[in-house]
Design an enzyme around this catalytic site. Structure first.
Site, PDB file in Angstrom:
ATOM      1  N   CYS A  51       0.842  -1.200   0.000  1.00 41.06           N
ATOM      2  CA  CYS A  51       0.000   0.000   0.000  1.00 41.06           C
ATOM      3  C   CYS A  51       0.878   1.250   0.000  1.00 41.06           C
ATOM      4  O   CYS A  51       1.834   1.346   0.771  1.00 41.06           O
ATOM      5  CB  CYS A  51      -0.904  -0.010   1.230  1.00 41.06           C
ATOM      6  SG  CYS A  51      -2.006   1.410   1.260  1.00 41.06           S
ATOM      7  N   CYS A  55       0.542   4.859   6.876  1.00 42.57           N
ATOM      8  CA  CYS A  55      -0.109   4.701   8.182  1.00 42.57           C
ATOM      9  C   CYS A  55       0.850   3.939   9.122  1.00 42.57           C
ATOM     10  O   CYS A  55       1.191   2.778   8.851  1.00 42.57           O
ATOM     11  CB  CYS A  55      -1.415   3.933   8.026  1.00 42.57           C
ATOM     12  SG  CYS A  55      -2.458   4.609   6.708  1.00 42.57           S
ATOM     13  N   CYS A  58       0.391   0.202  10.261  1.00 44.17           N
ATOM     14  CA  CYS A  58      -0.157  -0.808   9.348  1.00 44.17           C
ATOM     15  C   CYS A  58       0.876  -1.778   8.768  1.00 44.17           C
ATOM     16  O   CYS A  58       1.878  -1.373   8.174  1.00 44.17           O
ATOM     17  CB  CYS A  58      -0.903  -0.128   8.209  1.00 44.17           C
ATOM     18  SG  CYS A  58      -1.796  -1.346   7.200  1.00 44.17           S
ATOM     19  N   CYS A  95     -16.819  -8.593   5.423  1.00 41.29           N
ATOM     20  CA  CYS A  95     -16.105  -7.348   5.129  1.00 41.29           C
ATOM     21  C   CYS A  95     -14.848  -7.634   4.319  1.00 41.29           C
ATOM     22  O   CYS A  95     -13.994  -8.413   4.747  1.00 41.29           O
ATOM     23  CB  CYS A  95     -15.650  -6.659   6.407  1.00 41.29           C
ATOM     24  SG  CYS A  95     -16.945  -6.488   7.617  1.00 41.29           S
ATOM     25  N   CYS A 126     -19.650  -5.439   3.405  1.00 36.88           N
ATOM     26  CA  CYS A 126     -18.906  -4.245   3.787  1.00 36.88           C
ATOM     27  C   CYS A 126     -17.597  -4.289   3.011  1.00 36.88           C
ATOM     28  O   CYS A 126     -17.048  -5.381   2.802  1.00 36.88           O
ATOM     29  CB  CYS A 126     -18.614  -4.277   5.285  1.00 36.88           C
ATOM     30  SG  CYS A 126     -17.585  -2.906   5.855  1.00 36.88           S
ATOM     31  N   CYS A 186     -19.227   2.742   8.441  1.00 36.34           N
ATOM     32  CA  CYS A 186     -18.508   2.065   9.519  1.00 36.34           C
ATOM     33  C   CYS A 186     -17.241   2.879   9.726  1.00 36.34           C
ATOM     34  O   CYS A 186     -16.391   2.939   8.832  1.00 36.34           O
ATOM     35  CB  CYS A 186     -18.172   0.634   9.098  1.00 36.34           C
ATOM     36  SG  CYS A 186     -17.069  -0.210  10.242  1.00 36.34           S
ATOM     37  N   ARG A 258     -17.923  -1.789  17.833  1.00 36.06           N
ATOM     38  CA  ARG A 258     -17.230  -3.066  17.597  1.00 36.06           C
ATOM     39  C   ARG A 258     -15.878  -3.113  18.303  1.00 36.06           C
ATOM     40  O   ARG A 258     -15.018  -2.261  18.083  1.00 36.06           O
ATOM     41  CB  ARG A 258     -17.031  -3.321  16.100  1.00 36.06           C
ATOM     42  CG  ARG A 258     -16.327  -4.662  15.859  1.00 36.06           C
ATOM     43  CD  ARG A 258     -16.293  -5.101  14.410  1.00 36.06           C
ATOM     44  NE  ARG A 258     -17.592  -4.948  13.808  1.00 36.06           N
ATOM     45  CZ  ARG A 258     -17.851  -4.121  12.795  1.00 36.06           C
ATOM     46  NH1 ARG A 258     -16.899  -3.416  12.262  1.00 36.06           N
ATOM     47  NH2 ARG A 258     -19.069  -4.031  12.328  1.00 36.06           N
TER      48      ARG A 258
HETATM   49  N1  SAM Z   1      -6.670   0.660   3.114  1.00 35.91           N
HETATM   50  C1  SAM Z   1      -7.939   0.854   3.663  1.00 35.91           C
HETATM   51  C2  SAM Z   1      -7.994   2.028   4.589  1.00 35.91           C
HETATM   52  O1  SAM Z   1      -6.999   2.426   5.152  1.00 35.91           O
HETATM   53  O2  SAM Z   1      -9.102   2.563   4.754  1.00 35.91           O
HETATM   54  C3  SAM Z   1      -8.536  -0.348   4.317  1.00 35.91           C
HETATM   55  C4  SAM Z   1      -7.814  -1.272   5.223  1.00 35.91           C
HETATM   56  S1  SAM Z   1      -7.175  -0.625   6.735  1.00 35.91           S
HETATM   57  C5  SAM Z   1      -6.169  -1.993   7.204  1.00 35.91           C
HETATM   58  C6  SAM Z   1      -8.526  -0.554   7.863  1.00 35.91           C
HETATM   59  C7  SAM Z   1      -8.255  -0.116   9.286  1.00 35.91           C
HETATM   60  O3  SAM Z   1      -7.627  -1.153  10.019  1.00 35.91           O
HETATM   61  C8  SAM Z   1      -7.350   1.067   9.525  1.00 35.91           C
HETATM   62  O4  SAM Z   1      -7.977   2.293   9.299  1.00 35.91           O
HETATM   63  C9  SAM Z   1      -6.995   0.892  10.980  1.00 35.91           C
HETATM   64  O5  SAM Z   1      -7.915   1.579  11.808  1.00 35.91           O
HETATM   65  C10 SAM Z   1      -7.096  -0.626  11.201  1.00 35.91           C
HETATM   66  N2  SAM Z   1      -5.756  -1.191  11.443  1.00 35.91           N
HETATM   67  C11 SAM Z   1      -4.779  -1.390  10.545  1.00 35.91           C
HETATM   68  N3  SAM Z   1      -3.668  -1.877  11.128  1.00 35.91           N
HETATM   69  C12 SAM Z   1      -3.945  -1.989  12.449  1.00 35.91           C
HETATM   70  C13 SAM Z   1      -3.190  -2.422  13.581  1.00 35.91           C
HETATM   71  N4  SAM Z   1      -1.918  -2.803  13.479  1.00 35.91           N
HETATM   72  N5  SAM Z   1      -3.791  -2.413  14.788  1.00 35.91           N
HETATM   73  C14 SAM Z   1      -5.078  -2.007  14.906  1.00 35.91           C
HETATM   74  N6  SAM Z   1      -5.830  -1.581  13.875  1.00 35.91           N
HETATM   75  C15 SAM Z   1      -5.283  -1.561  12.659  1.00 35.91           C
HETATM   76 FE1  SF4 Z   2      -2.811   1.274   3.329  1.00 37.58          FE
HETATM   77 FE2  SF4 Z   2      -2.793   0.150   5.704  1.00 37.58          FE
HETATM   78 FE3  SF4 Z   2      -3.057   2.776   5.524  1.00 37.58          FE
HETATM   79 FE4  SF4 Z   2      -5.093   1.157   4.731  1.00 37.58          FE
HETATM   80  S1  SF4 Z   2      -4.296   1.401   6.785  1.00 37.58           S
HETATM   81  S2  SF4 Z   2      -4.245   2.934   3.662  1.00 37.58           S
HETATM   82  S3  SF4 Z   2      -3.900  -0.597   3.944  1.00 37.58           S
HETATM   83  S4  SF4 Z   2      -1.253   1.590   4.902  1.00 37.58           S
END
Ligand code: SAM
Ligand code: SF4
Ligand code: DTB
Length: 319
Positions: A51, A55, A58, A95, A126, A186, A258
């Site tokens: 990606c 973030c 992530c 989802c 979702c 959501c 949730r």
């Molecule tokens: N890329 C898309 C986005 O960012 O909207 C969808 C997938 S993203 C993995 C969805 C959510 O998962 C993130 O916004 C975050 O809140 C949660 N998430 C991701 N990594 C995480 C982690 N290590 N611990 C807890 N929540 C996490």
């Molecule tokens: Fe990409 Fe992870 Fe950020 Fe979603 S949360 S935009 S998958 S880096």
């Protein structure tokens, strides 16, 4: 007129003696929901890793080396099979998540096809695909999508400590497009990224004060992924975590709250406190998107010991 929550008011509720806070949250919860029902969602990653966003939490960001196995967009047949299994295991919502900044139109068409097929199985759908343009939200609506997940993740003030490749405003714009298309929202965040209780409260106030608050509010506890910048951040105090859930319940009485990522590292007792504070939904199945969730047997045992039932038909009790 819809009540607007203000910080000083929520600060006071957040700081109530713990039993008073839980009693208040319970009172609100029982006006709208059965206190013993839990909505069950199952996640599937349909495009994994690489990606472009940064973030800090992530495992799927291309900016960090987390050792993740990357996968291109899944085949529709694989997604249908996973949705069938989820339904058989008692999930009412399926989802699908993709590690994109946002979908390209050619990919979105395939995701729309997945949504159509999964809906045919009689489960709610979702997707979480990153940023959406207005016409893309409409395409998903036409495919029959029920919910779009897009988190604000934290307070507006703390946001740029966590992500710099897209702004808080970008996120709000996407949420606006989803709402305008008539798709249920959501939206929640993550606790344990070094933010303060004030940040947590501000994030929830922003959601609660929306013209229509999200129907579903995922509260994730950070899963510290080796290789990400947040790998060594301090743990969130578990009682502050429960207090935050209680605030979400009190100020968003009709939303499903949730208890999302991070349950794998939580004790059964902490999860029980979260349910007492008003959480009424979980992700079920041994995998989230890429990270571990409790195995189904463990969740079954927990639900059984607490006398909690999986919700079959989603509905809130009207008061
Ligand atoms: N890329 C898309 C986005 O960012 O909207 C969808 C997938 S993203 C993995 C969805 C959510 O998962 C993130 O916004 C975050 O809140 C949660 N998430 C991701 N990594 C995480 C982690 N290590 N611990 C807890 N929540 C996490
Ligand atoms: Fe990409 Fe992870 Fe950020 Fe979603 S949360 S935009 S998958 S880096
Ligand atoms: C949400 O708030 N939590 C889910 C879902 N929305 C998409 C995702 C949690 C991801 C945890 C890390 C992983 O599995 O990669």
């Amino acid at each position: 007129m819809k009540k607007k929550w203000i910080l000083s008011e929520i600060d006071k509720i957040f700081s109530l003696p713990f039993p008073e806070l839980i009693y208040t949250a319970q009172g609100v919860h029982r006006t709208r929901f059965n206190g013993h029902e839990v909505q069950i969602s199952t996640l599937l990653s349909i495009k994994t890793g690489s990606c472009p966003e940064n973030c800090s939490y992530c495992p799927q960001s291309a900016h960090y080396d987390t050792g993740l196995k990357k996968e291109p967009l899944s085949k529709i047949s694989e997604v249908i099979e996973a949705a069938k299994r989820a339904k058989e295991a008692g999930s009412t919502r399926f989802c699908m998540g993709a590690a994109w900044r946002g979908p390209r139109d050619q990919d979105l068409k395939i995701v729309c096809e997945m949504v159509r097929e999964v809906k045919k199985l009689g489960v709610e759908t979702c997707v979480t695909l990153g940023l959406l343009k207005d016409y893309q939200a409409n395409m998903l609506k036409e495919a029959g999508l029920d919910f779009y997940n897009h988190n604000v993740d934290t307070s507006q003030e703390y946001y740029d400590k966590i992500i710099t490749t897209r702004t808080f405003k970008d996120r709000l714009d996407t949420l606006e497009h989803v709402r305008s298309a008539g798709i249920k929202v959501c939206c929640g965040g993550i606790l344990g990224m070094g933010e303060t209780n004030q940040d947590r409260i501000k994030m929830l106030i922003l959601l609660a004060n929306m013209e229509e608050p999200p129907e579903s509010v995922p509260i994730n506890m950070l899963m510290k992924i080796p290789g990400t910048p947040l790998e060594h951040v301090a743990d969130v105090d578990p009682f502050d975590f429960v207090r935050t859930i209680a605030i979400a319940r009190i100020i968003m009485p009709t939303s499903y709250i949730r208890l999302s990522a991070g349950r794998e590292k939580m004790s059964d007792e902490l999860q029980a406190l979260c349910f007492l504070a008003g959480a009424n939904s979980i992700f079920y199945g041994e995998k989230l998107l890429t990270a571990q969730n409790p195995v189904p047997e463990q969740d079954e045992f927990l639900l059984q010991r607490l006398g909690l039932k999986k919700l079959h038909n989603e509905s809130s009790i009207s008061i």
